[in-house]
Design a protein around this motif. Structure first.
Motif, mmCIF file in Angstrom:
data_model
loop_
_atom_site.group_PDB
_atom_site.id
_atom_site.type_symbol
_atom_site.label_atom_id
_atom_site.label_comp_id
_atom_site.label_asym_id
_atom_site.label_seq_id
_atom_site.Cartn_x
_atom_site.Cartn_y
_atom_site.Cartn_z
ATOM 1 N N PRO A 1 0.184 23.195 14.343
ATOM 2 C CA PRO A 1 -0.826 24.232 14.598
ATOM 3 C C PRO A 1 -1.433 24.821 13.331
ATOM 4 N N TRP A 2 -1.048 24.374 12.176
ATOM 5 C CA TRP A 2 -1.575 24.868 10.913
ATOM 6 C C TRP A 2 -1.548 23.743 9.895
ATOM 7 N N PRO A 3 -2.314 23.790 8.801
ATOM 8 C CA PRO A 3 -3.123 24.914 8.317
ATOM 9 C C PRO A 3 -4.484 25.061 8.985
ATOM 10 N N THR A 4 -4.909 24.063 9.786
ATOM 11 C CA THR A 4 -6.129 24.188 10.580
ATOM 12 C C THR A 4 -5.752 23.967 12.038
ATOM 13 N N PRO A 5 -6.617 24.314 12.980
ATOM 14 C CA PRO A 5 -6.288 24.079 14.388
ATOM 15 C C PRO A 5 -6.103 22.596 14.716
ATOM 16 N N ASP A 6 -6.680 21.726 13.902
ATOM 17 C CA ASP A 6 -6.562 20.282 14.119
ATOM 18 C C ASP A 6 -5.835 19.672 12.926
ATOM 19 N N SER A 7 -4.511 19.766 12.935
ATOM 20 C CA SER A 7 -3.690 19.309 11.819
ATOM 21 C C SER A 7 -2.668 18.289 12.314
ATOM 22 N N PHE A 8 -2.576 17.166 11.613
ATOM 23 C CA PHE A 8 -1.685 16.089 12.014
ATOM 24 C C PHE A 8 -0.943 15.556 10.790
ATOM 25 N N ASP A 9 0.358 15.355 10.937
ATOM 26 C CA ASP A 9 1.169 14.748 9.889
ATOM 27 C C ASP A 9 1.512 13.320 10.283
ATOM 28 N N LEU A 10 1.406 12.430 9.332
ATOM 29 C CA LEU A 10 1.912 11.072 9.504
ATOM 30 C C LEU A 10 3.178 10.952 8.672
ATOM 31 N N ILE A 11 4.283 10.620 9.291
ATOM 32 C CA ILE A 11 5.505 10.287 8.566
ATOM 33 C C ILE A 11 5.636 8.777 8.691
ATOM 34 N N VAL A 12 5.434 8.094 7.561
ATOM 35 C CA VAL A 12 5.316 6.633 7.571
ATOM 36 C C VAL A 12 6.237 6.025 6.517
ATOM 37 N N PRO A 13 6.577 4.751 6.655
ATOM 38 C CA PRO A 13 7.344 4.103 5.594
ATOM 39 C C PRO A 13 6.626 4.224 4.251
ATOM 40 N N ARG A 14 7.369 4.610 3.213
ATOM 41 C CA ARG A 14 6.743 4.815 1.905
ATOM 42 C C ARG A 14 6.070 3.538 1.400
ATOM 43 N N ALA A 15 6.607 2.390 1.776
ATOM 44 C CA ALA A 15 6.023 1.123 1.328
ATOM 45 C C ALA A 15 4.614 0.917 1.876
ATOM 46 N N SER A 16 4.282 1.593 2.989
ATOM 47 C CA SER A 16 2.957 1.430 3.576
ATOM 48 C C SER A 16 2.030 2.601 3.293
ATOM 49 N N LEU A 17 2.456 3.504 2.400
ATOM 50 C CA LEU A 17 1.677 4.706 2.102
ATOM 51 C C LEU A 17 0.270 4.366 1.622
ATOM 52 N N ALA A 18 0.175 3.502 0.630
ATOM 53 C CA ALA A 18 -1.134 3.150 0.074
ATOM 54 C C ALA A 18 -2.006 2.444 1.112
ATOM 55 N N ASP A 19 -1.379 1.627 1.962
ATOM 56 C CA ASP A 19 -2.138 0.922 2.992
ATOM 57 C C ASP A 19 -2.722 1.907 3.997
ATOM 58 N N TRP A 20 -1.922 2.878 4.426
ATOM 59 C CA TRP A 20 -2.434 3.893 5.345
ATOM 60 C C TRP A 20 -3.583 4.663 4.707
ATOM 61 N N TRP A 21 -3.430 5.041 3.454
ATOM 62 C CA TRP A 21 -4.491 5.781 2.755
ATOM 63 C C TRP A 21 -5.776 4.959 2.720
ATOM 64 N N THR A 22 -5.665 3.704 2.367
ATOM 65 C CA THR A 22 -6.842 2.842 2.252
ATOM 66 C C THR A 22 -7.535 2.674 3.597
ATOM 67 N N ARG A 23 -6.765 2.414 4.643
ATOM 68 C CA ARG A 23 -7.359 2.186 5.961
ATOM 69 C C ARG A 23 -7.994 3.452 6.526
ATOM 70 N N LEU A 24 -7.339 4.589 6.345
ATOM 71 C CA LEU A 24 -7.871 5.828 6.903
ATOM 72 C C LEU A 24 -9.104 6.319 6.148
ATOM 73 N N THR A 25 -9.112 6.187 4.831
ATOM 74 C CA THR A 25 -10.311 6.578 4.089
ATOM 75 C C THR A 25 -11.470 5.629 4.390
ATOM 76 N N ALA A 26 -11.179 4.344 4.581
ATOM 77 C CA ALA A 26 -12.234 3.396 4.944
ATOM 78 C C ALA A 26 -12.821 3.723 6.308
ATOM 79 N N ALA A 27 -12.013 4.332 7.178
ATOM 80 C CA ALA A 27 -12.467 4.680 8.528
ATOM 81 C C ALA A 27 -13.157 6.034 8.588
ATOM 82 N N GLY A 28 -13.223 6.746 7.454
ATOM 83 C CA GLY A 28 -13.975 7.997 7.432
ATOM 84 C C GLY A 28 -13.218 9.234 7.012
ATOM 85 N N ALA A 29 -11.902 9.163 6.846
ATOM 86 C CA ALA A 29 -11.158 10.327 6.364
ATOM 87 C C ALA A 29 -11.485 10.567 4.897
ATOM 88 N N GLU A 30 -11.852 11.780 4.556
ATOM 89 C CA GLU A 30 -12.272 12.103 3.196
ATOM 90 C C GLU A 30 -11.075 12.547 2.361
#
Length: 371
Positions: free
Chosen positions: A183-212
């Motif tokens: 419920p914080w720090p914004t009304p629309d807040s989501f945490d991803l708990i992911v394998p550390r080995a895939s951290l960079a992959d998640w970042w790359t895919r999500l930013t490519a899809a529009g996450a700033e």
């Protein structure tokens, strides 16, 4: 026993600017070149924040929830699969030692907390197991990312989930890990708990899809504006849950359930709730932006030359300007002119909770006395 949280590999992303050495967020990006624009993106669109410096722990075993329920402040023995909660570890006097977020998923409780407190929290949990079927362990092979903003729903295909979870709920992610709504720090807040080995992959895919890309500056500014404290920055060794807005049940906006059995520090929680008032309260301060320098967290807040509080997180907000959280004596009126380090300060009146409701314990005492 130690919990190792590696410096984030995402610090090598183009445009990433690290926080100052010694900062609790030095292991991740402070911003990506446009601090105020990143905050606006997190409020109006969708931003991604690297929070992989948080310590991640895991607890297995068939009694993991009932056992954790007995030693912490939250009511979690009946927590369902894919449900989350905030929780506290208190000392015997009810002072806050640890704040953490937990999620139960497929037979494991996942916990994330401040990096520098992970080792102590794991030590405490391990020492408290005794004969219970609960196995706490460090889970440094997992890391935290956060998505903020009303357009997170545009990332469903990239996330690989059919729909977004509700507040304090979670859904598993393809390839391991889970997505949790907060419920914080914004009304629309989501945490991803992911394998550390895939951290960079998640970042790359999500930013490519529009996450700033956004830094910890954006997360902190929005957290402060939302009046959500960070342990160790906005609290001190004397802080009790009532002062820091941590009173509230599993489905509420808090980390202490007032209707559960005995746990360490419960006596103070119950006494203050039923009979007294906490000595301090967490408030939002507006700081004079024309000061030559920003005040330092942990410094005194004064009124008329007299210390009346402790300064917490200090940050520049894209709309509110320089703001801070502070623990201020309850007797200080909201309109009091304050000073924080080199800057004049004022309490945001909307951040002051009304506390004139008669307490159940006090009413009962008055009835016994015939008042």
């Amino acid at each position: 026993m130690s919990v190792v949280v590696a410096p984030s590999p995402l610090l090598t992303v183009a445009g990433a600017v690290p926080a100052a050495p010694g900062s609790p967020d030095a292991a991740v990006a402070w911003h990506h070149g446009d601090p105020f624009g990143e905050q606006k993106a997190a409020v109006e669109r969708v931003a991604i924040v690297d929070r992989s410096h948080r310590a991640v722990l895991a607890i297995g075993g068939g009694e993991r929830l009932s056992w954790l329920h007995t030693i912490t402040s939250q009511h979690i023995e009946g927590l369902g699969d894919r449900e989350s909660a905030e929780n506290l570890d208190l000392d015997l006097n009810g002072r806050v030692l640890h704040h953490f977020v937990l999620t139960d998923l497929d037979g494991t409780v996942w916990i994330d907390t401040e990096a520098e407190r992970g080792a102590d929290l794991l030590t405490f949990l391990t020492r408290m197991v005794f004969w219970a079927d609960a196995q706490p362990r460090e889970a440094g092979d997992h890391a935290v990312l956060s998505l903020l903003g009303p357009r997170v729903d545009t990332l469903l295909d990239t996330l690989g989930v059919a729909e977004l979870p509700g507040v304090y709920a979670a859904v598993p992610l393809p390839g391991g890990g889970f997505l949790r709504r907060m419920p914080w720090p914004t009304p629309d807040s989501f945490d991803l708990i992911v394998p550390r080995a895939s951290l960079a992959d998640w970042w790359t895919r999500l930013t490519a899809a529009g996450a700033e890309p956004a830094g910890s500056w954006a997360f902190e500014a929005l957290r402060v504006a939302a009046l959500r404290p960070r342990i160790g920055l906005d609290t001190d060794e004397r802080t009790i849950p009532h002062e820091a807005r941590w009173i509230g049940g599993v489905t509420e906006f808090g980390a202490v359930h007032l209707d559960k059995g005995c746990y360490r520090g419960q006596e103070t929680v119950a006494r203050v709730h039923n009979l007294g008032k906490p000595p301090r309260r967490l408030v939002l301060l507006h700081l004079d932006g024309s000061a030559d320098a920003r005040p330092e967290p942990g410094g005194e807040v004064t009124a008329g030359g007299r210390a009346v509080g402790r300064l917490g997180t200090v940050v520049d907000h894209y709309e509110l300007g320089p703001i801070a959280l502070a623990l201020v004596k309850r007797a200080v009126p909201p309109e009091t002119e304050l000073v924080a380090g080199p800057a004049a300060a004022s309490i945001d009146p909307d951040s002051v909770e009304a506390d004139d409701t008669p307490q159940a314990g006090r009413l009962a005492v008055d009835r016994l006395r015939g008042r």
